[in-house]
Design a protein around this motif. Structure first.
Motif, PDB file in Angstrom:
ATOM      1  N   GLN A 121       0.826  -1.204   0.000  1.00 24.26           N
ATOM      2  CA  GLN A 121       0.000   0.000   0.000  1.00 24.26           C
ATOM      3  C   GLN A 121       0.860   1.254   0.000  1.00 24.26           C
ATOM      4  O   GLN A 121       0.563   2.233  -0.690  1.00 24.26           O
ATOM      5  CB  GLN A 121      -0.920  -0.017   1.234  1.00 24.26           C
ATOM      6  N   LEU A 122       1.942   1.231   0.766  1.00 24.65           N
ATOM      7  CA  LEU A 122       2.849   2.371   0.796  1.00 24.65           C
ATOM      8  C   LEU A 122       3.525   2.571  -0.560  1.00 24.65           C
ATOM      9  O   LEU A 122       3.603   3.693  -1.073  1.00 24.65           O
ATOM     10  CB  LEU A 122       3.910   2.160   1.877  1.00 24.65           C
ATOM     11  N   LEU A 123       4.036   1.481  -1.148  1.00 21.04           N
ATOM     12  CA  LEU A 123       4.650   1.567  -2.470  1.00 21.04           C
ATOM     13  C   LEU A 123       3.639   2.043  -3.499  1.00 21.04           C
ATOM     14  O   LEU A 123       3.949   2.857  -4.377  1.00 21.04           O
ATOM     15  CB  LEU A 123       5.213   0.202  -2.874  1.00 21.04           C
ATOM     16  N   SER A 124       2.419   1.567  -3.372  1.00 20.27           N
ATOM     17  CA  SER A 124       1.360   1.959  -4.296  1.00 20.27           C
ATOM     18  C   SER A 124       1.097   3.461  -4.234  1.00 20.27           C
ATOM     19  O   SER A 124       0.806   4.098  -5.255  1.00 20.27           O
ATOM     20  CB  SER A 124       0.076   1.194  -3.976  1.00 20.27           C
ATOM     21  N   GLY A 125       1.218   4.052  -3.036  1.00 18.83           N
ATOM     22  CA  GLY A 125       1.015   5.491  -2.912  1.00 18.83           C
ATOM     23  C   GLY A 125       2.005   6.290  -3.730  1.00 18.83           C
ATOM     24  O   GLY A 125       1.643   7.277  -4.379  1.00 18.83           O
TER      25      GLY A 125
END
Length: 525
Positions: free
Chosen positions: A141-145
């Protein structure tokens, strides 16, 4: 971005969001049919709350702070510098994500007791188990942001929106295929797998942007330091927003069984229109606001914000009135099947009654926050968010007793409205060039009046149409509901035309473009 390009981009994102939300409601309907409003569902929903509270706020803060800084660096120093900055941010978020997941796994038990103190020992143990399965998704989720920020900064909006389709498909498969055999744990696994897939699918799309991977990991990069400064208030601001959900679920966990689920299902229905129309507009407008701020075009920023707020109100306020009037039929159509019975419909509709008033408010408040983020001001939204949460908690404690989950819903709506009004006044002072409030107020009044007239017509017409057709039940009720919704749309458009609402032309332009694209594809076939 020109008005024509904006309409095209909003239309494309809205179409993909519609598909995503259809899958999302299939996901929720599948969850309701297989598991119902039961303790298993409550455990899964609270287990989701824990990783989202820890990491989703960081992901949101990353996207919103990354775009203006990345845009400014590229504007002032070129693509090479912005790519080095972005590569460093990617390494940093991966490292931080891994460390925080380890801590989350170790502290899952105490966190469950914190967020759901009303759960008995068996449900708390199940919730802890599910949260440990779901927690690793937040690395992705963090990488996706960051990946979403890179794509949106180059006006590539379709890929991030389409990526969410994979997550919904993964969860639906886990419910329908594996849920009855392996229980609610299968849904937790499907949630994790979906997050991984929806992140990885964004990587090939980066070739369409100005970003080029350099492998740099320079924590002394001025842009990284700037994001570090901005992101802390943004995390707190986003975190207090998630705290609304947390407080709701803490209090709902002490209500009769299924109250957490009823509030969740009502929230899903309430968020449908804002997540399709509102999110599409916010997604497309925000990079434009960031570029205006990077060029110090404060006047253009204020005008664009006012135009976007007026457009959101025009598009969402009639939907809010429609949901208010037709809340019970909507709940029956979407959820009432399997073990989700008439009593669950009534409890969900009770919460939806109060949430419907906030359908336009929450998106408008998000837009105002994005305007502050575009100016690289994350402190003001944080302060406003803390005040709104304070209002929410006070009202929660006052209203949960007499109104149950409806009181929690009403508190969320009122606190959102208070945050919106405070945000507009704060931005007016921040912009230093004024804010076209009278123009926005004119749109709000005229669209509000049009919606009230539409609501009265729908309220009077639905029982008569239903009595003639006498079609009850979930999917059969789509016909009378569809007829009255079409009637309401005609009434609203007519009233908007009579009252000369300027946003009507923009919306009709989006619709006409959609029909034209569909016609051309049909002709090619």
């Amino acid at each position: 971005m020109t008005r024509s390009a904006l309409a095209k981009a909003v239309g494309a994102v809205a179409f993909l969001t519609v598909v995503s939300k259809i899958l999302g409601f299939l996901r929720e309907a599948s969850l309701a049919a297989v598991f119902g409003a039961t303790s298993d569902t409550d455990a899964y929903l609270v287990a989701q709350t824990i990783p989202y509270l820890l990491f989703a706020t960081v992901s949101y803060a990353l996207t919103t702070t990354f775009i203006p800084v990345y845009s400014q660096i590229r504007e002032e120093q070129g693509n090479d510098a912005s790519s080095r900055f972005a590569s460093t941010v990617i390494w940093a978020v991966l490292s931080i994500g891994i460390v925080l997941v380890i801590f989350g796994e170790a502290l899952a038990g105490p966190l469950v007791r914190l967020v759901a103190p009303g759960f008995d020992a068996a449900i708390a143990e199940l919730t802890t188990y599910l949260s440990r399965i779901i927690l690793p998704m937040m690395i992705f989720q963090l990488l996706s942001g960051v990946l979403t920020g890179l794509l949106q900064a180059d006006d590539q909006f379709s890929i991030p929106t389409a990526a969410s389709l994979l997550q919904n498909v993964s969860i639906i498969i886990s419910i329908v295929v594996f849920g009855s055999r392996y229980g609610i744990a299968a849904v937790a696994v499907g949630t994790l797998v979906g997050a991984i897939l929806s992140t990885l699918v964004k990587i090939p799309g980066l070739r369409l942007t100005g970003f080029r991977w350099t492998g740099a990991f320079d924590l002394h990069n001025p842009g990284v330091r700037r994001v570090g400064i901005l992101i802390l208030p943004a995390i707190v601001g986003a975190g207090v927003g998630e705290l609304n959900t947390l407080v709701d679920r803490i209090l709902a966990s002490g209500l009769p069984e299924g109250s957490v689920s009823a509030l969740n299902y009502a929230n899903r229905l309430m968020q449908l229109a804002p997540s399709i129309i509102g999110t599409s507009l916010v997604t497309v407008v925000y990079p434009t606001l960031a570029r205006m701020a990077a060029r110090n075009d404060r006047k253009g920023l204020s005008k664009s914000l006012a135009d976007a707020l007026g457009l959101v109100h025009f598009m969402l306020i009639p939907i809010a009135v429609g949901v208010l009037v037709l809340r019970e039929p909507f709940v029956r159509i979407v959820f009432q099947r399997g073990v989700f019975d008439a009593a669950a419909t009534e409890e969900t509709a009770w919460a939806l009654l109060f949430l419907s008033f906030g359908i336009a408010v929450f998106t408008m408040r998000n837009l105002v926050n994005r305007a502050f983020f575009a100016l690289q001001d994350t402190t003001t939204p944080m302060v406003l968010g803390i005040v709104a949460v304070g209002v929410n908690i006070i009202l929660n404690l006052l209203l949960v007793g007499p109104l149950r989950q409806g009181g929690l819903a009403l508190a969320t709506t009122v606190s959102g409205f208070a945050g919106l009004i405070a945000g507009i006044f704060a931005f007016r002072r921040k912009s230093a060039v004024g804010f076209p409030a009278r123009r926005l107020l004119s749109t709000v009044i005229r669209t509000g009046l049009s919606s009230v007239v539409m609501g009265v017509v729908v309220w009077g017409a639905y029982p008569r149409i239903q009595s003639v057709l006498n079609w009850h039940g979930s999917f059969r009720e789509l016909v009378p509901v569809g007829i009255v919704v079409a009637l309401g749309a005609v009434v609203y458009v007519f009233m908007a035309w009579v009252l000369r609402v300027p946003e009507l032309k923009f919306v009709l332009d989006i619709v006409c473009r959609g029909f034209e694209r569909a016609r051309k594809r049909f002709v090619r076939l």
